[in-house]
Design a protein around this motif. Structure first.
Motif: not given
Length: 84
Positions: A33-42, A54-59, A65-74
């Motif tokens: 999850d922290v890696m996803a936040v870091i990649f979003t920041s990058i 378009y990189l902002l859209d990707l971010s 996606i990271s938020f939903v994946a974290t909720l699903a894993l929790a």
């Protein structure tokens, strides 16, 4: 800005180490999850640096996606189904 990017990449490598060697599954999930936040920041920083919208859209998409994946894993770690 280059120093900030280097620090973020260094933090991503530390998170990758924790994800690979974490003592428990919750540590590994937190590291991913922290890696996803870091990649979003990058991605957001690269959008600002090169003025590419378009990189902002990707971010934003990566963050959602990271938020939903974290909720699903929790939910999975709690032993509950996704529709509870």
């Amino acid at each position: 800005m280059t120093i900030l990017l280097v620090l973020l990449v260094l933090g991503a490598f530390f998170c990758l180490y924790r994800a690979l060697r974490g003592p428990s599954i919750s540590d590994r999930v937190m590291a991913v999850d922290v890696m996803a936040v870091i990649f979003t920041s990058i991605t957001a920083l690269m959008a600002l640096r090169y003025n590419l919208a378009y990189l902002l859209d990707l971010s934003i998409a990566l963050a959602v996606i990271s938020f939903v994946a974290t909720l699903a894993l929790a939910k999975y770690l709690e032993g509950r189904s996704l529709d509870d």
